[in-house]
Design an enzyme around this catalytic site. Structure first.
Site, short mmCIF file in Angstrom:
data_model
loop_
_atom_site.label_atom_id
_atom_site.label_comp_id
_atom_site.label_asym_id
_atom_site.label_seq_id
_atom_site.Cartn_x
_atom_site.Cartn_y
_atom_site.Cartn_z
NE ARG A 61 46.34 -52.55 -39.28
CZ ARG A 61 46.67 -51.72 -38.29
NH1 ARG A 61 47.93 -51.65 -37.90
NH2 ARG A 61 45.76 -50.98 -37.72
CG HIS A 107 41.45 -59.07 -37.12
ND1 HIS A 107 42.11 -59.01 -38.33
CD2 HIS A 107 41.21 -57.78 -36.79
CE1 HIS A 107 42.25 -57.76 -38.72
NE2 HIS A 107 41.71 -57.00 -37.79
CE1 TYR A 151 21.63 -52.99 -25.80
CE2 TYR A 151 23.20 -51.41 -26.69
CZ TYR A 151 22.50 -51.92 -25.62
OH TYR A 151 22.65 -51.38 -24.38
#
Length: 867
Positions: A61, A107, A151
Site C-alpha cells: 500500500r 484492488h 464527470y
C-alpha cells in the site's frame, strides 16, 4: 490487551466472595474447550496479527517499488487502463469505468483511494511527468478537489504507454493472481525509466515513510547513460549530471547541501523557495507602488491556504509593509500580488514572507522503497537507486529478447517445414488426399518421407492454395532468411550484457527525444536560504549619534528636514545628563557595519541595524549594553563600513600624536570580544579614527586653527599591522592640540569640486576649496586654517564635503542643526567665517557631521527651525 483489561475488576470494587475449593482428585481434568474455539496466547496473537498488518501496509500500500517506482494502486490503475485499450490515441473514457475495472479485478479497497490515486497521476502540479491524460476538473493548486469520477474522463498519457506499458505483453515481468484468483496482474510494470526518481513518491507506512522528490527526465536519462558506460563513476560526476530535483511547480532550491546529503545517504533536507520578483505597479493618477509578484510556489503548497495564512499575519502585524493581497492567477499561470506600502522596503517584506510563511520551506527527502523480488524496504542512495533500476531493466530486456527469440525460432521452424513441403508438393498433396481424416493426414505428414513436426504439419494443413505459387515460395524463402538473421542477432544479444546495455542506452535516448522538458526548478545559493536579521531589516539611510558619556542611538535621516542658515535647529538628543554632550554623528546605511574604535585601541563590529532606533529626544542605549567593553574604556570613534577591502585602510591618531594606517581586511573577522587595532604606550589613547586609500591624503587640524595635509602613500604613511604603534604626525605649540582628523579623498575621477567646511566652538563657520591646503611632508607645523573673533573660540572640525552635501552641527546640549553646504559662505583660510548657528550663552558646538548627498532625498520648501 483489551480483553485482559475487561477481565480485571473495576477499581475500588469489593473483592468477590471466596468459594470453597473443590476437593482435589487425580481423576479430574480441565474440561475441553467448546468445539470451534482455539485457545491462543493473547500477546502472541496480537504480535503476529500486527506484524502481518504492518507488512501488508509496507509492501502492498504505502511504499513504492524501486523497479517501476509505483505503488500497487497506481500500477493496477495503469494496467487496467491498458487492458481497456485507453491508449493516448483513443477517446477519453469515464473515470468511473476505470475505477470499477480496478476494483472489480485487482484492488480490494475503497473506490475513494483508487480515484484519488488516478486524479493525482493526472495533475501536472503533483507529478513532474503525469501518467494519465485527464479530461475535466482534476483539481487545482488552490487546492480545489477534483470533480466526481462520474464527470471526469481519462486515458493513458504518452509517457505511460512508452515508458511503462510498451513491453508488458512480451513476458518481461512476472504475473501474479489477483485477490480472488480470477485474473492475473503484473507484479511490476516493465519500466524503461526510473519512475521513483522521475515522479517521486510519498507514503506513510508502519514504522517507516517515504518522500522521494521528482527529477527532470532529460537529466535522469543523462545520468543513467553515464552510469551504464561506467558504473564506477564518481559521485561528483553523477551530481554534475543530476544536480538537484526538479519539482513540477518550479521554485528555487536554495543550495545543494541537502541534495548532496540525500543522494549520498538517502535522507536530506532540501530548502525550496517560491519564485518572486518586485514590480512597479502603475496606479493611474496616484503615485506608483512596488509590488511583490509570486509566480511559482514550493512543491505541495496550497495557494489559498498560504494566502489566508499571510493575511492573518498581516492583520496580527507579525508581517508589516503589505497594503493589499491580490490573486491574479489564471489559466496562463500563477500570479499572486503583494502590494507594498509606500514607506516599506519590498525586499525586506519579501524576506519576512520567506521566513514566516510557506513561501520558503524544507522538503524532507527520504528515499525509502521496496527493493527486488524479495520486496524488502530499503533506504536508497542515488547510486543504489540507479543500480537497482539498471539491473531490473537489463533483466527485462533479456526476458524480452528471450521471448522474441522463441517466437522467431518457432516461426523459422514453421517456415522451414513449409519450404520443405513446397519442394515435394505433389507427394504432400497425394498423402493428404489419401488420408481418411485430418488426424490421419497430420500423422502421414509426420511420418517418413516427410518427417514434419506437429507444428509444421499443422501450418501445412492450414496453407491456402494461393500460397503454392512460385512468388509465395520466394516470399517464404526471404522470410526464412530474415528470421535466421533475427535469431542470430537475438542470440548474440542474450549472450552479451554490454549489447543489452547498449540497447537500453538507445531506448533512453529515444525517450529523452520524445518526452524531455526543460528544467522548471532553478538552483540558488545556500547563503540566500539562511535569512538573518539583516535580511529582515530595511536598508535605509540613517544617522547614528554618539554622546561623550557613551550613549548611542539610531535615527532615520528623514526625521531632520533641511533648514535655513542661522536657525536654532531640532533636538537630536535632548534627554542628556549633566556634563554629557553629543560628540559624533555619522550617516550610513542600516545594513552597514559600524566599526567602533575604543580609546584603548580595541575595534568592535556592530551592525548598524542593531543600534537601538530611538526618537530625537531619547537618550539611547549605552555601549556597554551593546558591546563587551572593558571597565575604564570608552568608544572614541564610529566608522561606517560597507565592505572590508584590502585596498581601504584604517587610520588611527593617538593623543600623543602617533598616527598609523592598517589594511581594513585585517578587521574582517572581529570576534564578539573585539580586536586590538594599535599598540599604545603608557598613558596614550586613541583620539581619532578614519578610513582612507593610498590615493587620499590626511588633514590634521588643531584647536588653534592650524592644519597640515600630507598624502597617505607608503612614502609618507606606510601601512603597518595591527600591533604597531605608528609614526609621528604633526608638530604643535605647547598650548595647542589636535582636535580633528579628516581624510581628503583623492582627485581621481572627481566630477564635483571638493570643499572643506570649518566650524568653530562659538558656531562660526565657512567653506573653503581644498586646493588651498597643499600637501606637505608629515611632521610639519602646517598652515593657518581659520581665524577667531572671540578669545575663547577654537576650531571644532575641518571636514571634507561637496556643495550639495549637508552639514549637521551638534551642540553640547544635544541640539542638531542641518543645512546644505552650499548655503555656507565661501571664504579664505585667514578669515573667521559667518555665524552658522545661534547658541545659548551656556551652549557651544560639540561636533560636526557631514551627510552625503546620496543619503537623503530632496525635500520640498525649506522650513524655519523649531526649538
Amino acid at each position: 490487551m483489551l480483553l485482559a483489561w475487561l477481565l480485571l475488576p473495576p477499581p475500588h470494587a469489593a473483592p468477590p466472595p471466596r468459594r470453597a475449593a473443590p476437593p482435589r482428585s487425580l481423576e479430574l481434568a480441565d474440561p475441553p474447550p467448546p468445539s470451534g474455539i482455539v485457545p491462543v496466547v493473547l500477546h502472541e496473537e496480537m504480535r503476529a496479527s500486527y506484524m502481518s498488518y504492518a507488512l501488508s501496509v509496507i509492501m502492498s500500500r504505502a511504499l513504492p517499488d524501486a523497479r517501476d517506482g509505483l505503488k500497487p494502486v497506481h500500477r493496477r490503475i495503469l494496467y487496467a487502463m491498458h487492458a481497456l485499450n485507453l491508449q493516448p490515441e483513443s477517446p477519453h473514457r469515464k473515470c468511473a469505468r476505470v475505477v470499477g475495472e480496478v476494483l472489480g479485478k485487482f484492488h480490494p479497497h475503497g473506490d475513494g483511494s483508487v480515484y484519488d490515486a488516478l486524479v493525482r497521476m493526472a495533475q501536472p502540479f503533483s507529478l513532474r511527468a503525469p501518467l494519465v491524460d485527464g479530461h475535466g476538473n482534476f483539481g487545482s493548486i488552490d487546492p480545489d478537489p477534483a470533480a466526481a469520477m462520474r464527470y471526469t474522463e481519462c486515458r493513458l498519457a504518452p509517457l505511460a504507454r512508452d515508458a511503462l506499458l510498451a513491453d508488458v505483453a512480451e513476458d518481461v515481468v512476472d504475473f501474479v493472481d489477483n485477490f480472488d484468483v480470477s485474473e492475473v496482474e503484473p507484479a511490476v510494470l516493465p519500466a524503461r525509466l526510473p519512475m521513483l526518481l522521475l515522479n517521486g513518491a510519498t507514503g506513510i507506512a508502519v514504522g517507516m515513510a517515504t518522500n522521494c522528490p521528482p527529477h527532470n527526465l532529460a537529466e535522469l536519462v543523462d545520468v543513467l547513460r553515464a552510469y551504464l558506460r561506467d558504473p564506477q563513476l564518481s559521485d561528483d560526476a553523477l551530481f554534475e549530471l543530476l544536480p538537484a530535483p526538479d519539482f513540477p511547480g518550479g521554485g528555487t532550491i536554495m543550495g545543494l547541501r541537502g541534495v548532496r546529503e540525500m543522494y549520498l545517504t538517502g535522507r536530506g533536507s532540501i530548502v525550496l523557495r517560491a519564485k518572486a520578483h518586485v514590480e512597479t505597479l502603475q496606479k493611474g493618477r496616484g503615485p506608483d507602488r512596488e509590488a511583490i509578484v509570486v509566480s511559482e510556489l514550493p512543491y505541495g503548497v496550497a495557494k489559498n491556504m498560504l494566502l489566508e495564512r499571510i493575511a492573518t499575519l498581516v492583520n496580527e502585524k507579525k508581517v508589516e509593509g503589505i497594503a493589499e493581497i491580490r490573486d491574479e492567477s489564471s489559466m496562463e499561470g500563477l500570479r499572486v500580488i503583494f502590494e507594498v506600502k509606500r514607506d516599506a522596503d519590498a525586499a525586506v517584506v519579501l524576506n519576512n514572507l520567506y521566513k514566516r510563511t510557506a513561501l520558503q520551506q524544507s522538503f524532507a527527502a527520504n528515499l525509502m522503497a521496496v527493493v527486488g523480488s524479495g520486496r524488502m524496504p530499503e533506504l536508497l542512495t542515488l547510486r543504489a537507486a540507479l543500480a537497482h533500476f539498471v539491473d531490473f531493466r537489463v533483466g527485462c530486456l533479456r526476458r524480452r529478447t528471450a521471448h522474441r527469440l522463441a517466437k522467431a525460432e518457432a516461426r523459422l521452424h514453421v517456415v522451414g517445414g513449409l519450404l520443405l513441403a513446397l519442394e515435394r508438393m505433389d507427394a504432400v498433396i497425394a498423402a493428404i488426399r489419401a488420408a481418411p481424416s485430418l488426424a490421419a493426414a497430420r500423422a502421414a505428414l509426420g511420418a517418413p518421407p516427410f518427417s514434419l513436426s506437429e507444428a509444421q504439419a499443422e501450418a501445412l494443413l492450414a496453407l491456402q492454395l494461393r500460397r503454392l505459387t512460385a512468388l509465395e515460395a520466394e516470399a517464404l524463402a526471404a522470410e526464412a532468411a530474415e528470421l535466421q538473421a533475427q535469431v542470430e542477432e537475438l542470440r548474440a544479444l542474450l549472450a552479451d550484457r554490454r549489447r543489452v546495455e547498449a540497447l537500453m542506452h538507445d531506448e533512453l535516448e529515444e525517450l529523452k527525444a520524445r518526452h524531455a522538458t526543460p528544467r522548471r526548478t532553478m538552483i540558488g545559493t545556500a547563503a540566500d536560504a539562511e535569512l538573518s536579521d539583516i535580511d529582515l531589516t530595511p536598508d535605509e539611510s540613517c544617522i547614528v549619534i554618539r554622546s561623550s558619556r557613551g550613549y548611542v542611538k539610531r535615527l532615520l535621516l528623514e526625521e531632520f528636514e533641511a533648514q535655513n542658515r542661522g536657525t536654532r535647529g531640532k533636538a537630536g538628543m535632548s534627554n542628556l545628563r549633566d556634563s554629557d554632550a553629543v560628540v559624533q554623528v555619522l550617516s550610513c546605511s542600516s545594513h552597514a557595519t559600524v566599526l567602533c574604535i575604543s580609546q584603548r585601541g580595541v575595534a568592535y563590529a556592530l551592525p548598524a541595524y542593531k543600534v537601538p532606533a530611538s526618537s530625537r529626544s531619547a537618550r539611547g542605549a549605552t555601549f556597554q549594553q551593546l558591546l563587551p567593553i572593558s571597565e575604564g574604556d570608552t568608544i572614541e570613534t564610529l566608522l561606517p563600513v560597507t565592505s572590508f577591502s584590502k585596498d581601504v585602510y584604517l587610520v588611527l591618531l593617538t593623543r600623543n600624536g602617533w598616527i598609523k594606517k592598517t589594511a581594513l581586511d585585517a578587521f574582517q573577522k572581529i570576534s564578539a570580544r573585539g580586536l586590538y587595532a594599535i599598540s599604545l604606550e603608557e598613558g596614550d589613547l586613541v583620539v581619532r579614527a578614519a578610513l582612507c586609500t593610498v590615493h587620499d591624503s590626511v588633514m590634521l587640524s588643531s584647536r588653534r586653527g592650524q592644519a597640515i595635509r600630507f598624502p597617505t602613500t607608503d612614502q609618507q604613511l606606510r601601512g603597518s599591522g595591527r600591533t604597531s604603534r605608528g609614526v609621528k604626525s604633526m608638530r604643535m605649540r605647547d598650548d595647542d592640540k589636535i582636535v580633528d582628523m579628516q581624510v581628503v579623498q583623492g582627485a581621481a575621477a572627481e566630477e564635483k569640486p571638493r570643499l572643506l567646511v570649518a566650524v568653530t566652538r562659538c558656531g562660526f563657520g565657512k567653506r573653503m576649496d581644498v586646493a588651498r591646503f597643499g600637501t606637505q611632508g608629515r611632521g610639519g607645523k602646517g598652515m593657518i586654517a581659520t581665524k577667531f573673533k572671540r578669545p575663547d573660540d577654537e576650531l571644532v572640525a575641518l571636514s571634507q564635503a561637496y556643495a550639495d552635501d549637508q552639514v549637521l552641527l551638534i551642540t553640547q546640549k544635544g541640539t542638531i542643526l542641518r543645512q546644505t553646504v552650499s548655503d555656507i559662505s565661501a571664504q579664505g583660510r585667514a578669515t573667521t567665517g559667518v555665524q552658522l548657528q545661534r547658541l545659548d550663552p551656556d551652549d557651544y558646538v560639540a561636533s560636526v557631521a557631514i551627510v552625503p548627498s546620496d543619503a537623503y532625498e530632496t525635500e520640498g520648501e525649506e522650513e524655519e527651525g523649531e526649538e
